[in-house]
Design an enzyme around this catalytic site. Structure first.
Site, mmCIF file in Angstrom:
data_model
loop_
_atom_site.group_PDB
_atom_site.id
_atom_site.type_symbol
_atom_site.label_atom_id
_atom_site.label_comp_id
_atom_site.label_asym_id
_atom_site.label_seq_id
_atom_site.Cartn_x
_atom_site.Cartn_y
_atom_site.Cartn_z
ATOM 1 N N ASP A 1 0.859 -1.188 0.000
ATOM 2 C CA ASP A 1 0.000 0.000 0.000
ATOM 3 C C ASP A 1 0.892 1.234 0.000
ATOM 4 O O ASP A 1 1.970 1.220 0.591
ATOM 5 C CB ASP A 1 -0.933 0.004 1.217
ATOM 6 C CG ASP A 1 -2.177 0.851 0.989
ATOM 7 O OD1 ASP A 1 -2.033 2.097 0.886
ATOM 8 O OD2 ASP A 1 -3.280 0.291 0.913
ATOM 9 N N THR B 1 -12.423 1.141 -6.659
ATOM 10 C CA THR B 1 -12.965 1.677 -7.913
ATOM 11 C C THR B 1 -14.215 2.486 -7.557
ATOM 12 O O THR B 1 -15.341 2.054 -7.817
ATOM 13 C CB THR B 1 -13.319 0.555 -8.909
ATOM 14 O OG1 THR B 1 -14.159 -0.413 -8.259
ATOM 15 C CG2 THR B 1 -12.068 -0.129 -9.422
ATOM 16 N N CYS C 1 -20.458 -1.129 -1.994
ATOM 17 C CA CYS C 1 -20.686 -1.967 -3.178
ATOM 18 C C CYS C 1 -22.015 -1.696 -3.883
ATOM 19 O O CYS C 1 -22.028 -1.265 -5.038
ATOM 20 C CB CYS C 1 -20.604 -3.439 -2.788
ATOM 21 S SG CYS C 1 -18.953 -3.949 -2.265
ATOM 22 N N LYS D 1 -24.059 -0.749 8.048
ATOM 23 C CA LYS D 1 -24.554 -2.039 8.532
ATOM 24 C C LYS D 1 -23.803 -2.369 9.810
ATOM 25 O O LYS D 1 -22.778 -1.752 10.116
ATOM 26 C CB LYS D 1 -24.353 -3.134 7.474
ATOM 27 C CG LYS D 1 -22.892 -3.409 7.150
ATOM 28 C CD LYS D 1 -22.729 -4.516 6.127
ATOM 29 C CE LYS D 1 -23.037 -5.890 6.707
ATOM 30 N NZ LYS D 1 -22.709 -6.991 5.779
ATOM 31 N N LYS E 1 -0.732 3.497 7.187
ATOM 32 C CA LYS E 1 -1.496 2.244 7.250
ATOM 33 C C LYS E 1 -0.545 1.041 7.319
ATOM 34 O O LYS E 1 -0.755 0.113 8.114
ATOM 35 C CB LYS E 1 -2.403 2.124 6.019
ATOM 36 C CG LYS E 1 -3.306 0.909 6.056
ATOM 37 C CD LYS E 1 -4.111 0.751 4.778
ATOM 38 C CE LYS E 1 -5.220 1.757 4.669
ATOM 39 N NZ LYS E 1 -6.124 1.455 3.507
ATOM 40 N N PHE F 1 -32.007 -11.353 1.686
ATOM 41 C CA PHE F 1 -32.189 -9.988 1.172
ATOM 42 C C PHE F 1 -33.661 -9.608 0.997
ATOM 43 O O PHE F 1 -33.996 -8.762 0.183
ATOM 44 C CB PHE F 1 -31.414 -9.786 -0.137
ATOM 45 C CG PHE F 1 -29.922 -9.791 0.073
ATOM 46 C CD1 PHE F 1 -29.236 -8.617 0.310
ATOM 47 C CD2 PHE F 1 -29.212 -10.987 0.080
ATOM 48 C CE1 PHE F 1 -27.860 -8.624 0.534
ATOM 49 C CE2 PHE F 1 -27.846 -11.008 0.308
ATOM 50 C CZ PHE F 1 -27.171 -9.823 0.535
#
Length: 443
Positions: A33, A89, A263, A323, A38, A252
């Site tokens: 990275d 992304t 996502c 969540k 980090k 779901f």
């Protein structure tokens, strides 16, 4: 199977979970990275993200020497047979996936690769990206080496990323090279998971199609929930009845205030962008997004209907992360709710077991962050359940209600026990897609 030497570019949720789990099954893994802070934290065997079980495996595999961390591309790539790209992304303003991190990763590889390598793209990418990256790599290689590309999309859920890696439903391997495909199967073989071998473009599409379908399923049940409220039905009974049908399944079909995270929102929009770009109408995705946007504002609308003008009212918010079991705030419904409440000049006190720090960076200081549910509830005119943390299910609600100005709860996740709440005396409880429970003092 011999131990493989693997380099993983990116130490976010996907990269770090993948690297740690590959080390756990016996491979030698170097995670790279560019973020020096980090990497230093990881070298100290501390996880930079909250993910159950991750830090324990980080410590274990760092101790054995199978897992190491570096900011040096030459060091990592000189020791790797397989290179996994797991960089972000994110969504661009027009909905398309932003490939800038991926392009930079490819340029870094081209600069430093000195041996024949298999490059595995685990990042979620639009169809055709692997071919584009290969051309980018080949056009900038500093050394004469052979590059083979594999598309290997991830299907991790934040909060259960380790289990989703070690006990995956399937592993998708998309490649036009049989030898590369076999090598990646060998890498994953200790997991004893079904493989699906496809061409590269189909593998890329599988990821988007999977997430878009799950997001659509969530929006569908939320549309049904809103209709259930209008006609007096119970969405949980409806969802249970639907779920028994093997063609539908129960996963779901949980009504609430919509999906968020890193996502579903961006992947649905990216797939919609691709469909528009190719001239293929896909109005179902447009409606999936529209329903979710509306659903995230649901609790505020209910509060306005019940309380009237929200100016000067105090609202307690329990939950900030998108969540439970994660500190991720990306596209969290709490963001839109907090902004809508403060725009209406309500006062908001919020509590989350782990996400308050990240929430400050996103929501800012327009709301007050407190250290407990009880503190959030003090003097509140209403309480919102925004994230279904297990801690909130186990709260002593009698004590919580006693410190509220008005004993009103809006449950955005349908996660509280109605029967237990009714034992607390006078209460107004408003779930999603189910009849409200209203017990007044004279009832």
């Amino acid at each position: 199977m011999t131990d493989m030497r693997v380099a993983v570019l990116g130490t976010g949720y996907v990269g770090l979970s993948t690297g740690i789990c590959l080390a756990e099954i016996g491979h030698n893994v170097i995670c790279i990275d560019i973020d020096e802070r980090k990497i230093n934290k990881l070298k100290e065997r501390k996880s930079p993200i909250y993910e159950p079980g991750l830090e324990e495996l980080l410590i274990k595999n760092s101790s054995t020497g199978r897992l190491t961390f570096t900011t040096s591309h030459p060091y990592a790539l000189n020791h790797a047979d397989i290179i996994i790209i797991a960089v972000g992304t994110p969504q661009s303003d027009n909905g398309r996936a932003d490939l800038s991190f991926l392009e930079q990763a490819a340029k870094d590889l081209a600069e430093h690769i000195i041996r024949d390598s298999i490059v595995v793209v685990k990042s979620t990418v639009p169809v055709g990206t692997n071919e584009y990256l290969k051309q980018l790599l080949l056009g900038q290689l500093k050394n004469k080496v052979e590059i083979k590309m594999v598309s290997n999309p991830e299907f991790l859920r934040q909060g259960s990323a380790i289990q989703d890696t070690l006990k995956a439903d399937r592993i998708i391997i998309g490649s036009d090279d049989a030898g590369a495909s076999e090598k990646i199967q060998e890498m994953y073989r200790p997991l004893n998971v079904p493989f699906l071998l496809t061409d590269v473009r189909s593998a890329e599409m599988i990821k988007y199609a999977s997430n878009a379908f799950l997001a659509t399923k969530i929006s569908f049940i939320n549309g049904i929930a809103n209709l259930c409220e209008a006609v007096g039905a119970d969405v949980e009974d409806v969802a249970n009845g639907m779920g028994y049908d093997k063609r539908i399944g129960s996963a779901f079909l949980k009504a609430g205030i919509g999906y968020g995270g890193s996502c579903f929102p961006k992947d649905v929009k990216a797939l919609l962008h691709t469909s528009r770009e190719k001239g293929v109408p896909f109005s179902l995705l447009e409606e999936t997004i529209a329903i979710n946007d509306h659903q995230q504002e649901l609790l505020v609308g209910k509060a306005q209907k019940r309380l009237g003008e929200l100016k000067g009212k105090k609202i307690a918010m329990l939950g900030l992360s998108f969540k439970p079991e994660t500190d991720d705030m990306r596209e969290a419904p709490s963001i839109k709710i907090a902004r809508a409440l403060t725009a209406a000049e309500a006062k908001v006190a919020a509590y989350d077991p782990v996400a308050s720090g990240n929430a400050r960076k996103v929501i800012g200081e327009i709301i007050t962050y407190v250290d407990s549910a009880l503190e959030a509830a003090k003097g509140a005119d209403a309480l919102f359940i925004v994230t279904e943390w297990e801690e909130f299910r186990q709260l002593e609600f009698e004590a919580l209600l006693d410190v509220m100005k008005q004993r009103i709860i809006f449950d955005g996740r349908n996660c509280l026990d109605e029967a237990a709440l009714q034992e607390c005396g006078p209460i107004e409880y408003y779930p999603v897609g189910r009849p409200a429970v209203i017990l007044r003092r004279d009832d």
